[in-house]
Scaffold this motif. Structure first.
Motif, PDB file in Angstrom:
ATOM      1  N   LEU A   1       1.744   4.238   3.720  1.00  0.00           N
ATOM      2  CA  LEU A   1       2.900   4.922   3.163  1.00  0.00           C
ATOM      3  C   LEU A   1       4.166   4.100   3.401  1.00  0.00           C
ATOM      4  O   LEU A   1       4.990   3.916   2.503  1.00  0.00           O
ATOM      5  CB  LEU A   1       3.022   6.309   3.817  1.00  0.00           C
ATOM      6  CG  LEU A   1       4.112   7.227   3.287  1.00  0.00           C
ATOM      7  CD1 LEU A   1       3.955   7.445   1.799  1.00  0.00           C
ATOM      8  CD2 LEU A   1       4.085   8.564   4.017  1.00  0.00           C
ATOM      9  N   LEU A   2       4.288   3.580   4.594  1.00  0.00           N
ATOM     10  CA  LEU A   2       5.463   2.770   4.934  1.00  0.00           C
ATOM     11  C   LEU A   2       5.509   1.505   4.072  1.00  0.00           C
ATOM     12  O   LEU A   2       6.554   1.105   3.574  1.00  0.00           O
ATOM     13  CB  LEU A   2       5.425   2.386   6.420  1.00  0.00           C
ATOM     14  CG  LEU A   2       6.695   1.743   6.958  1.00  0.00           C
ATOM     15  CD1 LEU A   2       7.743   2.802   7.239  1.00  0.00           C
ATOM     16  CD2 LEU A   2       6.422   0.954   8.232  1.00  0.00           C
ATOM     17  N   ARG A   3       4.331   0.892   3.899  1.00  0.00           N
ATOM     18  CA  ARG A   3       4.262  -0.331   3.097  1.00  0.00           C
ATOM     19  C   ARG A   3       4.552  -0.054   1.626  1.00  0.00           C
ATOM     20  O   ARG A   3       5.020  -0.924   0.903  1.00  0.00           O
ATOM     21  CB  ARG A   3       2.900  -0.987   3.270  1.00  0.00           C
ATOM     22  CG  ARG A   3       2.689  -1.523   4.699  1.00  0.00           C
ATOM     23  CD  ARG A   3       1.231  -1.848   4.972  1.00  0.00           C
ATOM     24  NE  ARG A   3       0.694  -2.753   3.974  1.00  0.00           N
ATOM     25  CZ  ARG A   3       0.860  -4.072   4.011  1.00  0.00           C
ATOM     26  NH1 ARG A   3       1.490  -4.606   5.006  1.00  0.00           N
ATOM     27  NH2 ARG A   3       0.365  -4.828   3.064  1.00  0.00           N
ATOM     28  N   MET A   4       4.267   1.167   1.193  1.00  0.00           N
ATOM     29  CA  MET A   4       4.623   1.547  -0.175  1.00  0.00           C
ATOM     30  C   MET A   4       6.136   1.611  -0.321  1.00  0.00           C
ATOM     31  O   MET A   4       6.690   1.212  -1.342  1.00  0.00           O
ATOM     32  CB  MET A   4       4.028   2.911  -0.518  1.00  0.00           C
ATOM     33  CG  MET A   4       2.551   2.874  -0.814  1.00  0.00           C
ATOM     34  SD  MET A   4       1.960   4.563  -0.994  1.00  0.00           S
ATOM     35  CE  MET A   4       0.406   4.263  -1.791  1.00  0.00           C
ATOM     36  N   ILE A   5       6.801   2.115   0.710  1.00  0.00           N
ATOM     37  CA  ILE A   5       8.265   2.179   0.657  1.00  0.00           C
ATOM     38  C   ILE A   5       8.830   0.756   0.623  1.00  0.00           C
ATOM     39  O   ILE A   5       9.791   0.465  -0.065  1.00  0.00           O
ATOM     40  CB  ILE A   5       8.828   2.949   1.869  1.00  0.00           C
ATOM     41  CG1 ILE A   5       8.221   4.357   1.931  1.00  0.00           C
ATOM     42  CG2 ILE A   5      10.348   3.034   1.789  1.00  0.00           C
ATOM     43  CD1 ILE A   5       8.585   5.132   3.176  1.00  0.00           C
ATOM     44  N   ALA A   6       8.168  -0.143   1.366  1.00  0.00           N
ATOM     45  CA  ALA A   6       8.646  -1.529   1.423  1.00  0.00           C
ATOM     46  C   ALA A   6       8.312  -2.297   0.146  1.00  0.00           C
ATOM     47  O   ALA A   6       8.912  -3.324  -0.138  1.00  0.00           O
ATOM     48  CB  ALA A   6       8.027  -2.242   2.623  1.00  0.00           C
ATOM     49  N   GLY A   7       7.329  -1.802  -0.594  1.00  0.00           N
ATOM     50  CA  GLY A   7       6.906  -2.507  -1.802  1.00  0.00           C
ATOM     51  C   GLY A   7       5.754  -3.457  -1.553  1.00  0.00           C
ATOM     52  O   GLY A   7       5.405  -4.271  -2.400  1.00  0.00           O
TER      53      GLY A   7
END
Lengths: 271, 361
Positions: free
Chosen positions: B29-35
């Motif tokens: 989820l965090l990596r999705m926010i980061a792209g």
């Protein structure tokens, strides 16, 4: 008992060392002998007096080839290593759809023997007007080196943490800047391997050289062949030529070998 | 699919913690926010801007990685300035900001070193500094403290709190450690199997968990569970009969009791149970007393997932099928292994869950 085993082990190693050094020994002492004392019967004996005469005799015949080979091997290995680094980086750290298909395709080039592509390659170079000079030969060596340099850099970069690349992305670096600022600075060990390999194979190549260049651009291997293949073979001169011809590759190995050290990634990660 | 159903809004300036056992999708989820991770469905917004299709380099966020991910061949100074350099911040500006942040983090004297010459704690601060220097819209932190040793981790945790108070930058922080989550988060989002379970303040998560999983995950030691039945206005398990005020009908339930929801019986009228301590863990000023009850153990997928297999092996020495309780007592109270003990249960602090769905009742 323990010392006995160890002694035996060293003895075995010593025998093998002697075995592998035999040709080098023969090369060295023959190159240093004067013509009168060269004979097959006494080829293992040390010379009466050491003489550099042979080197002085053969050098004029080798000089041109020497220069040609340097003009060939330096750019061929540098460009090939650089392109291999770019390939390896993209194939391991900046992957694109189909990367897993493209990599084996590039790798496949390594398994094609020179002889199999000789004629089509010659025709291609001919129609591209690249036969005769060094430029065509350089291009062939660059391309022929790509599979191995790509493999070297891909394996090397695969060991680089993904998080370091991701950190660069989040920090705002695109593909090229990540490559130049983050990946290349840690790549000297891979460059050492790729350059040694590429330099050696370009320097030692005979087949492409004799095929693609005209007389004034002959690399040293062709010149060496002409000396060794003369009517009467003065062993001492042939050996001296061979020794001279192999000095640059040895030098490259000694100079670049120290970059083989590990630990260039030290401190990037937690450990 | 690592993340399946998450709808989460992080308020400006908020410290949001994503927590859950390993494999729950919090890092993804965090990596999705980061792209850094592809979003197959749904949208990601930063501020009012839909960034779902944007590359990481186009999103104005900074990330701190678990491994720190410092650039190995750059000095601390260049590591910290890298993001600014990539964004073409003028040199003078870069230098000023790096020095400012280095001052705050106590990195001044390390600026010309390479990461290899730093200790773990120093590397961690450099990673933090590299993010702070950027003055991004949000910090994304992926278990940034998990590679530090226990003492340093606790002190860095409070440093982080202070830092957030000072900077006020929106932060999304991933951890598997619920203590870290509770102490750092203004709100904490609990995830399981890629599904958001509950997102609320630490207090609400602790006192009003929405289901068995959240109840079991939040709190240390974990909440105790036992299979029980509600009948005639009381909840029953083993010999215990506890009158309850709530009307839950007549039904089987899973009863939850926090380790602090039990105390030594002192005649205050709370219902009691007789137990025999199997293990006593002395922590100095308090004790954890572990015993089993004559009632069926709760072993659902939710409770197993919550303990992350860390304590799932505790069945080795104690009976498998009986409910196991941990109670937290003050160390001045006399307790010893094997000696019968009468404990009182606080009827105000009982949690009820549906045995089938695991939802709180």
């Amino acid at each position: 008992m323990k010392t006995l085993v160890r002694t035996g082990r060293y003895l075995a190693l010593l025998v093998l060392v002697c075995f592998f050094l035999m040709p080098v020994y023969a090369l060295l002492i023959t190159a240093l002998k004067d013509p009168a004392s060269v004979s097959v019967v006494r080829m293992w004996e040390l010379p009466q007096s050491f003489s550099m005469e042979n080197f002085r005799i053969v050098w004029p015949d080798l000089r041109e080839g020497f220069v040609n080979s340097a003009l060939l091997a330096v750019p061929a290995s540098l460009v090939s290593a650089m392109l291999g680094a770019a390939n390896g980086f993209v194939l391991s750290k900046w992957r694109f759809p189909g990367a897993d298909f493209v990599f084996p395709l590039i790798l496949f080039g390594m398994f094609i023997p020179y002889q199999a592509i000789l004629i089509p390659m010659y025709r291609t170079m001919q129609s591209a007007n690249l036969v005769g000079g060094l430029d065509g030969l350089i291009i062939v060596h660059i391309i022929y080196g790509l599979p191995i340099t790509t493999l070297i850099f891909r394996s090397y970069f695969a060991g680089l943490s993904d998080e370091v690349i991701e950190a660069a992305k989040v920090d705002g670096a695109g593909m090229l800047r990540t490559f130049f600022h983050v990946a290349l600075p840690i790549a000297p060990p891979a460059f050492a391997v790729a350059l040694i390999w590429q330099f050696t194979s370009a320097w030692n190549d005979f087949l492409f050289g004799v095929l693609l260049t005209s007389r004034e651009f002959w690399p040293i291997t062709v010149a060496l062949n002409n000396i060794a293949g003369g009517q009467t073979v003065p062993f001492n001169q042939a050996m001296a030529s061979a020794l001279l011809a192999s000095v640059p590759t040895l030098l490259v190995y000694v100079l670049l070998g120290r970059f083989f050290m590990r630990g260039l990634m030290a401190g990037a990660l937690k450990g | 699919m690592a993340v399946r159903d998450v709808d989460l809004t992080v308020e400006p300036g908020e410290f949001m913690v994503l927590v859950g056992p390993s494999g729950c999708g919090k890092s993804t989820l965090l990596r999705m926010i980061a792209g850094l991770e592809e979003v197959t469905e749904g949208r990601v917004f930063i501020g009012d801007k839909d960034v779902t299709e944007e590359l990481p380099q186009q999103r104005d966020v900074a990330m701190v990685f678990q491994s720190y991910a410092l650039y190995p061949r750059m000095t601390v100074r260049r590591n910290m300035a890298f993001g600014l350099r990539m964004r073409r911040t003028p040199r003078a500006d870069r230098e000023r900001r790096v020095h400012e942040v280095a001052g705050v983090l106590g990195l001044d004297h390390l600026l010309d070193r390479r990461p290899g010459a730093l200790s773990g704690g120093q590397r961690q601060r450099v990673a933090m500094g590299r993010a702070i220097v950027r003055e991004p819209q949000a910090f994304l932190m992926d278990e940034p403290l998990s590679n530090l040793d226990a003492k340093l981790r606790v002190s860095m945790r409070s440093q982080l709190s202070l830092l957030h108070q000072r900077l006020g930058t929106t932060t999304v922080y991933v951890t598997h450690d619920q203590v870290e989550a509770m102490t750092l988060g203004k709100r904490v989002a609990v995830l399981r199997d890629g599904v958001l379970q509950q997102c609320d303040t630490p207090q609400t998560l602790f006192h009003k968990p929405v289901n068995l999983f959240v109840a079991a995950f939040i709190g240390s030691p974990s909440m105790n569970f036992v299979r029980a039945a509600v009948e005639g206005g009381e909840v029953r398990f083993g010999e215990a009969r506890i009158p309850i005020k709530r009307d839950l009908g007549e039904r089987p339930v899973i009863l939850g009791v926090r380790p602090t929801g039990l105390a030594l019986a002192n005649g205050n009228g709370w219902p009691t149970v007789e137990v025999r301590p199997a293990i006593v863990e002395d922590l100095g000023d308090e004790r954890f007393v572990i015993f089993d009850l004559d009632a069926p153990r709760v072993d659902t997928e939710a409770t197993r997932a919550a303990v992350d297999a860390e304590t799932a092996d505790d069945a080795l020495l104690l009976p498998e099928d009986r409910a196991r309780f941990t109670v937290r007592l003050s160390a001045d109270q006399p307790v010893s292994v094997g000696e019968p003990l009468t404990l009182a249960i606080n009827p105000e602090r009982l949690y009820f869950f549906d045995p089938d769905s695991g939802a709180a009742l």
